[in-house]
Design an enzyme around this catalytic site. Sequence first.
Site, PDB file in Angstrom:
ATOM      1  N   ARG A  34      43.609  34.252  45.116  1.00 55.75           N
ATOM      2  CA  ARG A  34      42.930  34.556  43.848  1.00 55.75           C
ATOM      3  C   ARG A  34      42.241  33.325  43.267  1.00 55.75           C
ATOM      4  O   ARG A  34      42.194  33.147  42.050  1.00 55.75           O
ATOM      5  CB  ARG A  34      43.926  35.100  42.809  1.00 55.75           C
ATOM      6  CG  ARG A  34      44.613  36.376  43.197  1.00 55.75           C
ATOM      7  CD  ARG A  34      43.779  37.558  42.762  1.00 55.75           C
ATOM      8  NE  ARG A  34      44.477  38.801  42.960  1.00 55.75           N
ATOM      9  CZ  ARG A  34      44.911  39.573  41.972  1.00 55.75           C
ATOM     10  NH1 ARG A  34      44.724  39.224  40.724  1.00 55.75           N
ATOM     11  NH2 ARG A  34      45.518  40.690  42.232  1.00 55.75           N
ATOM     12  N   ARG A  38      40.170  34.398  36.714  1.00 55.63           N
ATOM     13  CA  ARG A  38      40.106  34.208  35.259  1.00 55.63           C
ATOM     14  C   ARG A  38      40.465  32.831  34.727  1.00 55.63           C
ATOM     15  O   ARG A  38      40.150  32.503  33.596  1.00 55.63           O
ATOM     16  CB  ARG A  38      40.991  35.263  34.584  1.00 55.63           C
ATOM     17  CG  ARG A  38      40.368  36.623  34.627  1.00 55.63           C
ATOM     18  CD  ARG A  38      41.387  37.683  34.405  1.00 55.63           C
ATOM     19  NE  ARG A  38      42.375  37.642  35.483  1.00 55.63           N
ATOM     20  CZ  ARG A  38      43.355  38.508  35.621  1.00 55.63           C
ATOM     21  NH1 ARG A  38      43.516  39.449  34.724  1.00 55.63           N
ATOM     22  NH2 ARG A  38      44.196  38.418  36.631  1.00 55.63           N
ATOM     23  N   ARG A  47      32.108  37.198  33.956  1.00 54.80           N
ATOM     24  CA  ARG A  47      32.857  38.420  33.642  1.00 54.80           C
ATOM     25  C   ARG A  47      32.583  38.933  32.221  1.00 54.80           C
ATOM     26  O   ARG A  47      32.779  40.118  31.937  1.00 54.80           O
ATOM     27  CB  ARG A  47      34.359  38.166  33.816  1.00 54.80           C
ATOM     28  CG  ARG A  47      34.917  38.548  35.137  1.00 54.80           C
ATOM     29  CD  ARG A  47      34.966  40.071  35.371  1.00 54.80           C
ATOM     30  NE  ARG A  47      36.168  40.674  34.840  1.00 54.80           N
ATOM     31  CZ  ARG A  47      36.203  41.543  33.859  1.00 54.80           C
ATOM     32  NH1 ARG A  47      35.091  41.925  33.262  1.00 54.80           N
ATOM     33  NH2 ARG A  47      37.340  42.058  33.437  1.00 54.80           N
ATOM     34  N   ASP A  83      38.136  43.236  45.901  1.00 55.73           N
ATOM     35  CA  ASP A  83      39.508  43.623  45.598  1.00 55.73           C
ATOM     36  C   ASP A  83      40.040  44.525  46.698  1.00 55.73           C
ATOM     37  O   ASP A  83      39.262  45.270  47.313  1.00 55.73           O
ATOM     38  CB  ASP A  83      39.590  44.349  44.252  1.00 55.73           C
ATOM     39  CG  ASP A  83      41.029  44.377  43.761  1.00 55.73           C
ATOM     40  OD1 ASP A  83      41.474  43.392  43.159  1.00 55.73           O
ATOM     41  OD2 ASP A  83      41.720  45.376  44.037  1.00 55.73           O
ATOM     42  N   TYR A 159      49.263  52.038  45.680  1.00 56.72           N
ATOM     43  CA  TYR A 159      48.333  52.246  44.560  1.00 56.72           C
ATOM     44  C   TYR A 159      47.757  53.660  44.563  1.00 56.72           C
ATOM     45  O   TYR A 159      47.563  54.261  43.511  1.00 56.72           O
ATOM     46  CB  TYR A 159      47.202  51.216  44.606  1.00 56.72           C
ATOM     47  CG  TYR A 159      47.671  49.849  44.157  1.00 56.72           C
ATOM     48  CD1 TYR A 159      47.829  49.559  42.804  1.00 56.72           C
ATOM     49  CD2 TYR A 159      48.000  48.868  45.074  1.00 56.72           C
ATOM     50  CE1 TYR A 159      48.283  48.329  42.383  1.00 56.72           C
ATOM     51  CE2 TYR A 159      48.455  47.620  44.664  1.00 56.72           C
ATOM     52  CZ  TYR A 159      48.597  47.362  43.320  1.00 56.72           C
ATOM     53  OH  TYR A 159      49.054  46.141  42.905  1.00 56.72           O
TER      54      TYR A 159
HETATM   55  O1  CP3 Z   1      41.479  35.618  46.144  1.00 57.50           O
HETATM   56  C1  CP3 Z   1      40.329  35.736  45.673  1.00 57.50           C
HETATM   57  O2  CP3 Z   1      39.788  34.860  44.969  1.00 57.50           O
HETATM   58  C2  CP3 Z   1      39.516  36.955  46.094  1.00 57.50           C
HETATM   59  C3  CP3 Z   1      39.594  38.066  45.226  1.00 57.50           C
HETATM   60  C4  CP3 Z   1      40.832  38.958  45.110  1.00 57.50           C
HETATM   61  C5  CP3 Z   1      41.085  39.703  43.926  1.00 57.50           C
HETATM   62  N1  CP3 Z   1      42.137  40.531  44.154  1.00 57.50           N
HETATM   63  C6  CP3 Z   1      40.285  39.605  42.704  1.00 57.50           C
HETATM   64  C7  CP3 Z   1      40.822  40.153  41.453  1.00 57.50           C
HETATM   65  C8  CP3 Z   1      41.823  39.305  46.022  1.00 57.50           C
HETATM   66  C9  CP3 Z   1      42.073  38.764  47.427  1.00 57.50           C
HETATM   67  C10 CP3 Z   1      42.636  40.306  45.421  1.00 57.50           C
HETATM   68  C11 CP3 Z   1      43.759  40.955  46.102  1.00 57.50           C
HETATM   69  C12 CP3 Z   1      44.543  41.951  45.371  1.00 57.50           C
HETATM   70  N2  CP3 Z   1      44.123  42.835  44.423  1.00 57.50           N
HETATM   71  C13 CP3 Z   1      45.912  42.227  45.643  1.00 57.50           C
HETATM   72  C14 CP3 Z   1      46.751  41.549  46.700  1.00 57.50           C
HETATM   73  C15 CP3 Z   1      47.218  40.201  46.287  1.00 57.50           C
HETATM   74  C16 CP3 Z   1      48.147  40.197  45.107  1.00 57.50           C
HETATM   75  O3  CP3 Z   1      47.759  39.533  44.125  1.00 57.50           O
HETATM   76  O4  CP3 Z   1      49.212  40.793  45.184  1.00 57.50           O
HETATM   77  C17 CP3 Z   1      46.306  43.262  44.788  1.00 57.50           C
HETATM   78  C18 CP3 Z   1      47.685  43.874  44.709  1.00 57.50           C
HETATM   79  C19 CP3 Z   1      45.169  43.643  44.022  1.00 57.50           C
HETATM   80  C20 CP3 Z   1      45.069  44.733  43.025  1.00 57.50           C
HETATM   81  C21 CP3 Z   1      44.711  44.219  41.706  1.00 57.50           C
HETATM   82  N3  CP3 Z   1      43.461  43.743  41.354  1.00 57.50           N
HETATM   83  C22 CP3 Z   1      45.558  44.142  40.558  1.00 57.50           C
HETATM   84  C23 CP3 Z   1      47.000  44.568  40.514  1.00 57.50           C
HETATM   85  C24 CP3 Z   1      44.779  43.609  39.529  1.00 57.50           C
HETATM   86  C25 CP3 Z   1      45.211  43.443  38.073  1.00 57.50           C
HETATM   87  C26 CP3 Z   1      46.113  42.299  37.922  1.00 57.50           C
HETATM   88  C27 CP3 Z   1      45.322  41.058  37.705  1.00 57.50           C
HETATM   89  O5  CP3 Z   1      45.586  40.057  38.358  1.00 57.50           O
HETATM   90  O6  CP3 Z   1      44.424  41.142  36.839  1.00 57.50           O
HETATM   91  C28 CP3 Z   1      43.491  43.319  40.042  1.00 57.50           C
HETATM   92  C29 CP3 Z   1      42.346  42.732  39.319  1.00 57.50           C
HETATM   93  C30 CP3 Z   1      41.716  41.539  39.931  1.00 57.50           C
HETATM   94  N4  CP3 Z   1      41.458  41.351  41.262  1.00 57.50           N
HETATM   95  C31 CP3 Z   1      41.207  40.420  39.207  1.00 57.50           C
HETATM   96  C32 CP3 Z   1      40.649  39.555  40.159  1.00 57.50           C
HETATM   97  C33 CP3 Z   1      39.946  38.258  39.898  1.00 57.50           C
HETATM   98  C34 CP3 Z   1      41.180  40.263  37.712  1.00 57.50           C
HETATM   99  C35 CP3 Z   1      40.099  41.133  37.201  1.00 57.50           C
HETATM  100  C36 CP3 Z   1      39.371  40.584  36.003  1.00 57.50           C
HETATM  101  O7  CP3 Z   1      38.478  39.715  36.133  1.00 57.50           O
HETATM  102  O8  CP3 Z   1      39.630  41.089  34.907  1.00 57.50           O
END
Ligand code: CP3
Length: 359
Positions: A34, A38, A47, A83, A159
């Site tokens: 990640r 943010r 964003r 994502d 999910y």
């Molecule tokens: O790693 C990176 O920089 C690449 C981008 C990436 C995101 N999500 C961006 C994201 C990757 C590789 C993921 C993987 C992901 N997404 C997983 C597996 C890894 C983990 O963290 O367990 C899972 C379970 C998700 C599903 C997901 N996406 C959730 C549960 C959430 C909400 C929780 C949170 O962290 O906000 C997201 C949103 C998300 N995915 C954000 C980002 C940058 C935040 C969104 C925002 O900008 O508001």
Amino acid sequence: MLALIGTIISMFNDLLLKALNKEIVPRPPVWLMRQAGRYLPEYQKIRSKVSFLELCDDPELSVEVSIQPYTRFNTDAVIVFSDILLPAQKMGLDLEFTEDGPKINNLITHEHQIKALKIPMANEETYPTLTAIKMLKKEVGSKVPIVGFSGAPWTLFCYMTEGYSSPNFHKAKKFLHGNPEAAHQLLSKITNTTFLYLTMQANAGASVLQIFDTWAGLLSLEDYRTYALPYLKQLLSDLLPLKVPIILYTNNSHHLLPKISMLKVNALSLDWRCNLQEVRDTYGSSLGLQGNLDPTILLTNETVVREKTKNMISGIKDWNKGYVCNLGHGILPTTPIENVNAFLETVHEFVSNPVALSS
Ligand code: CP3
């Protein structure tokens, strides 16, 4: 001319590829799960203008965001911004991202819904992420490896049947135990979708693939064997001809390691609950590993970050072979930038010299 070609080639940072191929490296490669997100003001700026899904579906913007952590910290990999839930959306689910995270409005509760799900063609029209990877390859691909990714079948199943993030995914597990046949049908469709998607990411220019099985640890060993492992194995063996190194992330999965450690991946990405050297002692001294700093350590201060990072690396006997430095889970949104910098710098400057270690 040859010298010039040599210089150009040597400008490519191949630490990650070398570590994943178990070649000796002068220091471990490092990137953060990640890493685009943010905690970065430059991400927040973008964003504030577009929704998360708009960002994922806009190749130019997702390229910009993917490169942000590389520009700022010189990470040893660039992961494409997207994502793991996008393939679920392309299969036919109504996905949105709210303040509280992902939400699927038509989650799977009945077998007949599974039949209606598509196995989408993996092309640039369906997945703008593939265009983003191609653009990334052009922009930074000669300097640093590009990581593509997907969720593992079980984690996507969670999910798709629960609808949102949950600490225990009770609905998903109820579905699994109550409708095992339907569960297998759904897992099979997800696996086929994921295979096509990952293949096309590699074809578009991803030189490493990471599969996120964040919720593997919720399953008993028995259920993992029945519902997760067969699909992962199928996926991995189908991806084998691509010859792209694969990292498998699992969380809270100590009890599953006897099985997970047998999988044919280049590295297992584990969380902070595992001691990485103990994992190698138990499951194979040459096991490729990635991880596993607790992301909350990055909430503290630079001194603590530097010390814990050095300890983590030097705690692994053969850190120079088959080891990739990373966090044990995604970076937290409130992480101070200077701590991320301290983490990256510590790894960049790491040498196996006891004097340097104690400084
Ligand atoms: O790693 C990176 O920089 C690449 C981008 C990436 C995101 N999500 C961006 C994201 C990757 C590789 C993921 C993987 C992901 N997404 C997983 C597996 C890894 C983990 O963290 O367990 C899972 C379970 C998700 C599903 C997901 N996406 C959730 C549960 C959430 C909400 C929780 C949170 O962290 O906000 C997201 C949103 C998300 N995915 C954000 C980002 C940058 C935040 C969104 C925002 O900008 O508001």
